[in-house]
Design a protein around this motif. Structure first.
Motif, PDB file in Angstrom:
ATOM      1  N   ASP A   1      12.868 -44.256  -9.445  1.00 25.88           N
ATOM      2  CA  ASP A   1      12.034 -43.999  -8.268  1.00 25.88           C
ATOM      3  C   ASP A   1      12.606 -44.744  -7.060  1.00 25.88           C
ATOM      4  O   ASP A   1      11.988 -45.678  -6.537  1.00 25.88           O
ATOM      5  CB  ASP A   1      10.601 -44.455  -8.561  1.00 25.88           C
ATOM      6  CG  ASP A   1       9.622 -44.091  -7.456  1.00 25.88           C
ATOM      7  OD1 ASP A   1       9.991 -43.299  -6.563  1.00 25.88           O
ATOM      8  OD2 ASP A   1       8.494 -44.628  -7.482  1.00 25.88           O
TER       9      ASP A   1
ATOM     10  N   GLY B   1      12.919 -44.188  -3.923  1.00 26.77           N
ATOM     11  CA  GLY B   1      12.166 -44.215  -2.684  1.00 26.77           C
ATOM     12  C   GLY B   1      11.170 -45.353  -2.627  1.00 26.77           C
ATOM     13  O   GLY B   1      10.935 -45.943  -1.560  1.00 26.77           O
ATOM     14  N   THR B   2      10.579 -45.684  -3.750  1.00 27.59           N
ATOM     15  CA  THR B   2       9.589 -46.760  -3.807  1.00 27.59           C
ATOM     16  C   THR B   2      10.233 -48.138  -3.791  1.00 27.59           C
ATOM     17  O   THR B   2       9.700 -49.075  -3.185  1.00 27.59           O
ATOM     18  CB  THR B   2       8.722 -46.613  -5.070  1.00 27.59           C
ATOM     19  OG1 THR B   2       8.000 -45.377  -4.994  1.00 27.59           O
ATOM     20  CG2 THR B   2       7.752 -47.772  -5.224  1.00 27.59           C
ATOM     21  N   TRP B   3      11.396 -48.267  -4.405  1.00 27.05           N
ATOM     22  CA  TRP B   3      11.964 -49.582  -4.668  1.00 27.05           C
ATOM     23  C   TRP B   3      13.153 -49.946  -3.798  1.00 27.05           C
ATOM     24  O   TRP B   3      13.697 -51.057  -3.921  1.00 27.05           O
ATOM     25  CB  TRP B   3      12.336 -49.682  -6.140  1.00 27.05           C
ATOM     26  CG  TRP B   3      11.149 -49.541  -7.027  1.00 27.05           C
ATOM     27  CD1 TRP B   3      10.723 -48.407  -7.679  1.00 27.05           C
ATOM     28  CD2 TRP B   3      10.179 -50.544  -7.327  1.00 27.05           C
ATOM     29  NE1 TRP B   3       9.565 -48.652  -8.380  1.00 27.05           N
ATOM     30  CE2 TRP B   3       9.203 -49.957  -8.177  1.00 27.05           C
ATOM     31  CE3 TRP B   3      10.029 -51.884  -6.967  1.00 27.05           C
ATOM     32  CZ2 TRP B   3       8.111 -50.677  -8.671  1.00 27.05           C
ATOM     33  CZ3 TRP B   3       8.947 -52.596  -7.451  1.00 27.05           C
ATOM     34  CH2 TRP B   3       8.006 -51.997  -8.282  1.00 27.05           C
TER      35      TRP B   3
ATOM     36  N   THR C   1      14.281 -48.752 -10.080  1.00 31.87           N
ATOM     37  CA  THR C   1      15.003 -48.268  -8.898  1.00 31.87           C
ATOM     38  C   THR C   1      15.678 -46.937  -9.170  1.00 31.87           C
ATOM     39  O   THR C   1      15.631 -46.018  -8.348  1.00 31.87           O
ATOM     40  CB  THR C   1      16.041 -49.307  -8.443  1.00 31.87           C
ATOM     41  OG1 THR C   1      15.398 -50.569  -8.239  1.00 31.87           O
ATOM     42  CG2 THR C   1      16.707 -48.875  -7.146  1.00 31.87           C
TER      43      THR C   1
ATOM     44  N   ARG D   1       4.946 -55.546 -11.194  1.00 31.85           N
ATOM     45  CA  ARG D   1       4.153 -56.176 -10.152  1.00 31.85           C
ATOM     46  C   ARG D   1       3.258 -57.281 -10.736  1.00 31.85           C
ATOM     47  O   ARG D   1       3.161 -58.382 -10.183  1.00 31.85           O
ATOM     48  CB  ARG D   1       3.288 -55.119  -9.470  1.00 31.85           C
ATOM     49  CG  ARG D   1       2.422 -55.590  -8.314  1.00 31.85           C
ATOM     50  CD  ARG D   1       3.242 -55.884  -7.089  1.00 31.85           C
ATOM     51  NE  ARG D   1       3.624 -57.283  -7.024  1.00 31.85           N
ATOM     52  CZ  ARG D   1       4.539 -57.781  -6.186  1.00 31.85           C
ATOM     53  NH1 ARG D   1       5.165 -56.969  -5.354  1.00 31.85           N
ATOM     54  NH2 ARG D   1       4.827 -59.055  -6.170  1.00 31.85           N
TER      55      ARG D   1
ATOM     56  N   ALA E   1       5.978 -49.980 -13.602  1.00 33.33           N
ATOM     57  CA  ALA E   1       5.829 -50.493 -12.235  1.00 33.33           C
ATOM     58  C   ALA E   1       4.651 -51.462 -12.146  1.00 33.33           C
ATOM     59  O   ALA E   1       4.739 -52.513 -11.485  1.00 33.33           O
ATOM     60  CB  ALA E   1       5.630 -49.327 -11.265  1.00 33.33           C
TER      61      ALA E   1
ATOM     62  N   ARG F   1       4.692 -45.344 -14.504  1.00 35.31           N
ATOM     63  CA  ARG F   1       3.618 -46.001 -13.758  1.00 35.31           C
ATOM     64  C   ARG F   1       3.271 -47.345 -14.397  1.00 35.31           C
ATOM     65  O   ARG F   1       3.026 -48.343 -13.710  1.00 35.31           O
ATOM     66  CB  ARG F   1       2.387 -45.097 -13.728  1.00 35.31           C
ATOM     67  CG  ARG F   1       2.604 -43.768 -13.023  1.00 35.31           C
ATOM     68  CD  ARG F   1       1.278 -43.052 -12.806  1.00 35.31           C
ATOM     69  NE  ARG F   1       1.470 -41.719 -12.261  1.00 35.31           N
ATOM     70  CZ  ARG F   1       1.378 -40.603 -12.963  1.00 35.31           C
ATOM     71  NH1 ARG F   1       1.088 -40.645 -14.244  1.00 35.31           N
ATOM     72  NH2 ARG F   1       1.574 -39.426 -12.385  1.00 35.31           N
TER      73      ARG F   1
ATOM     74  N   HIS G   1      12.727 -53.301  -1.811  1.00 36.69           N
ATOM     75  CA  HIS G   1      12.899 -54.479  -2.659  1.00 36.69           C
ATOM     76  C   HIS G   1      14.377 -54.676  -3.002  1.00 36.69           C
ATOM     77  O   HIS G   1      14.882 -55.803  -2.996  1.00 36.69           O
ATOM     78  CB  HIS G   1      12.106 -54.311  -3.955  1.00 36.69           C
ATOM     79  CG  HIS G   1      10.629 -54.467  -3.801  1.00 36.69           C
ATOM     80  ND1 HIS G   1       9.837 -53.490  -3.241  1.00 36.69           N
ATOM     81  CD2 HIS G   1       9.791 -55.488  -4.140  1.00 36.69           C
ATOM     82  CE1 HIS G   1       8.589 -53.885  -3.249  1.00 36.69           C
ATOM     83  NE2 HIS G   1       8.519 -55.100  -3.788  1.00 36.69           N
TER      84      HIS G   1
ATOM     85  N   SER H   1      10.572 -34.219  -6.358  1.00 36.72           N
ATOM     86  CA  SER H   1       9.885 -35.269  -7.098  1.00 36.72           C
ATOM     87  C   SER H   1       8.414 -34.923  -7.303  1.00 36.72           C
ATOM     88  O   SER H   1       7.749 -34.402  -6.414  1.00 36.72           O
ATOM     89  CB  SER H   1       9.987 -36.595  -6.350  1.00 36.72           C
ATOM     90  OG  SER H   1       9.224 -37.587  -6.993  1.00 36.72           O
TER      91      SER H   1
END
Length: 649
Positions: free
Chosen positions: A137, A139-141, A134, A98, A94, A91, A144, A647
């Protein structure tokens, strides 16, 4: 109850039964290092970052350089999570990606979340944090990853010519490839750089050789004309960016781009007697702007780092193409280029060399710096080979771990035979790449350095504790532009040794590579990547057809369960497993009136795995250990980022 992994072949599960009576020193040290790292990254974050994830930096950036240094401060934080570090660090990583991206946008370096235009020696370094996020995680990235890769696969962005399979400039990004190499009239030189590396285009008439950059046309209009347009070898690292998108999305267009672009560089190397050139003009001609020279391109063979940087870019490209296609012939251009340079080796002491990276070479050689050792020329220009240094093992180790082939191992053996330093020695240095301990690790894997795990973990502790002391000495409330390397130099997260010991993989190639592993793990109970709490792992053998792994549950009260995966991306097939277990024995633990009890004798047992699988479930009851000898086929499956456990993110 453990989370059920995704489908495994019937019987592809084992349970540890050998009791842990005297925990191995390496296992205790390994778990202690995980605990210490969880404290250390929080301290770094507290001192150097704000609540938005930005680094505490009140200044501006006067050149295009510097953006990579912001990302590099956190480059291996996702890797620690993948190894088994706390969920909090993912976390945090990430949040810092950002925060830093927003910060660099305001500083004018980034647009639309990506570098506006800079060379891929530096962009490759910046990318490691994003690649790690990536993998951890996807699914999140994935969005991008797609958007960044399309900067190169879609010609509309002005970076790529698909007909000639070339990137159109040495500096490229969201602003396209027509920005040139610098803003203003000349490259932003410092005298220290000139003194260390000399100047590019040193074969042109001018005044730089006689006292400095002021007014020298080679450092302004000639650099822009000859070096600012066309493809360069460092751009091969872009392959890692596009591979990342393919892994995250499965879009075949990305794989096609990787194989096409890397294939173009492979053909250029083949046409140049196996040595990859460093420049291609916009017509696709090698040496087209350098009067026919295959060397001399920006961040190429002549200036500033030569093989040190070109070799990493080559390896990123070749390994990306090989992973995407299971065709290891892409690695041949890396082998032939390096073998050509290795054949030029001379025996020199450090004092006799003309190295441009003396501090790094001195740390690598340690107490052997005054002894003659085999050195290779990293650079080539009109004056021939120069910049003599001990060979870096980053690339040859990556080749061997990937292929397992005897030829790739023999290359390392030859380097060792010629070396004047003791490859078994573990030195507690650490550079920004967090690498450099490949020699003693290789000696361990080949049976000649049995104490490596304990010594390497101690060296990692040394590195971590020194970094924490540096954080105390350099709190950095107002870091100046000249000192922005402070963050990466004091980053206390150390993952090289943990990656070697637990995954059987080398440190990631720093100029934009992806992690390599013979095996990696998923915590079945926590439903996340990495080793479970209390569990230590040691990979001690990485032969082409098998791997040997020891797993130890140090908890005396809690059962742990994990899923072992073949390869970083579940690309290796597990064909058969032999385990060390103890059969039921009423003599263990014995009668409670007895003063002692001999533990049962371990035996080897084969475990059926059906037709071969990607995953193996391992249950570790309290205070047990197990040795797994896993027969495997390398790269038998398409790589995937899919998780074998649900997950928890």
């Amino acid at each position: 109850m453990p989370t059920s992994p995704s489908p495994l072949a019937p019987g592809a599960a084992v349970t540890a039964t050998v009791p842990v009576l005297e925990p191995p020193a390496w296992a205790v040290a390994e778990r202690a290092l995980f605990d210490r790292l969880d404290e250390a990254w929080r301290r770094f974050e507290e001192v150097y970052a704000d609540e938005r994830g930005r680094l505490r930096y009140p200044g501006k950036l006067s050149t295009r350089d510097g953006g990579d240094d912001f990302y590099e401060a956190f480059f291996n934080w996702p890797q620690l999570y993948l190894l088994g570090g706390s969920t909090d660090i993912l976390r945090a990583a990430a949040r810092h990606w950002r925060g830093v991206t927003d910060q660099l946008t305001e500083l004018g370096v980034v647009r639309d979340d990506f570098e506006r235009g800079y060379d891929w020696f530096h962009q490759g370094e910046s990318a490691l944090l994003f690649y790690g996020l990536t993998v951890a995680d996807p699914g999140t990235w994935a969005g991008h990853a797609r958007r960044f890769a399309e900067l190169y696969t879609d010609p509309a962005h002005g970076n790529y010519d698909p007909a000639r399979r070339i990137v159109l400039g040495a500096h490229n990004g969201t602003d396209g490839a027509d920005r040139g190499l610098f803003d203003g009239s000349q490259y932003p030189w410092t005298q220290a750089e000139a003194d260390t590396y000399g100047y590019p285009l040193d074969w042109l008439p001018g005044r730089a050789a006689n006292g400095g950059p002021d007014g020298d046309p080679r450092l302004g209009e000639e650099m822009a004309r000859r070096l600012g347009r066309g493809d360069v070898a460092m751009n091969m690292s872009i392959s890692g960016l596009v591979l990342n998108a393919w892994l995250a999305t499965g879009d075949e267009a990305f794989r096609t781009w990787v194989t096409g672009y890397v294939g173009g560089w492979r053909k250029r190397a083949e046409a140049n007697d196996g040595v990859v050139p460093d420049n291609v003009d916009r017509n696709g001609v090698v040496g087209g702007t350098l009067d026919g020279r295959w060397y001399g391109g920006h961040y190429g063979w002549t200036w500033p780092h030569g093989l040190y940087s070109i070799g990493q870019a080559q390896a990123v490209a070749a390994l990306s193409a090989a992973l995407a296609t299971s065709d290891d012939s892409y690695l041949d251009m890396v082998r032939t280029t390096h073998d050509h340079v290795y054949a030029l080796a001379r025996d020199l002491t450090l004092a006799e060399s003309d190295t441009s990276i003396r501090r790094k070479a001195a740390a690598l050689l340690g107490p052997d710096a005054d002894r003659p050792t085999s050195m290779i020329p990293l650079r080539h220009s009109d004056r021939g080979p120069h910049d003599w240094n001990p060979p870096s093992l980053t690339v040859p180790m990556a080749l061997w771990i990937h292929s397992g082939l005897p030829g790739d191992r023999a290359r390392l053996e030859r380097l060792r035979e010629r070396s004047g330093r003791d490859w078994r020695l573990v030195l507690p240095f650490r550079d920004k790449e967090e690498s450099g301990h490949e020699a003693p690790w290789f000696a361990f894997l080949t049976g000649d350095n049995p104490g490596y795990p304990e010594r390497a973990l101690a060296a990692a502790e040394h590195q971590l504790r020194r970094r924490l002391a540096l954080i105390g000495a350099y709190p950095g409330e107002a870091v100046q532009e000249a000192d922005i390397h402070l963050w990466q130099q004091v980053n206390p997260v150390v993952t090289e040794v943990l990656t070697q010991l637990t995954w059987g993989g080398p440190q990631v190639i720093y100029n934009g590579g992806h992690p390599q592993a013979r095996v990696r793990y998923w915590d079945a109970d926590a439903a996340r990547p990495g080793l479970p709490a209390d569990v230590a792992a040691l990979v001690s053998d990485v032969e082409p057809q098998h791997v040997v792994v020891d797993l130890v549950n140090l908890s005396a009260a809690a059962e742990r369960a994990l899923v072992l995966q073949g390869g970083t991306f579940a690309e290796h097939r597990l064909n058969a497993v032999e385990v060390t277990q103890t059969p039921p024995d009423p003599a263990w633990p014995g009668d409670f009136y007895a003063y002692e009890s001999a533990p049962p004798a371990p035996i080897e047992r084969a475990v059926p795995v059906g037709e071969g699988v990607r995953y193996l479930t391992v249950t570790l009851p309290p205070g047990t250990r197990i040795r797994l000898t896993i027969a495997m086929t390398l790269r038998a499956f398409p790589p995937t980022l899919d998780a074998p456990v649900g997950s928890s993110l």
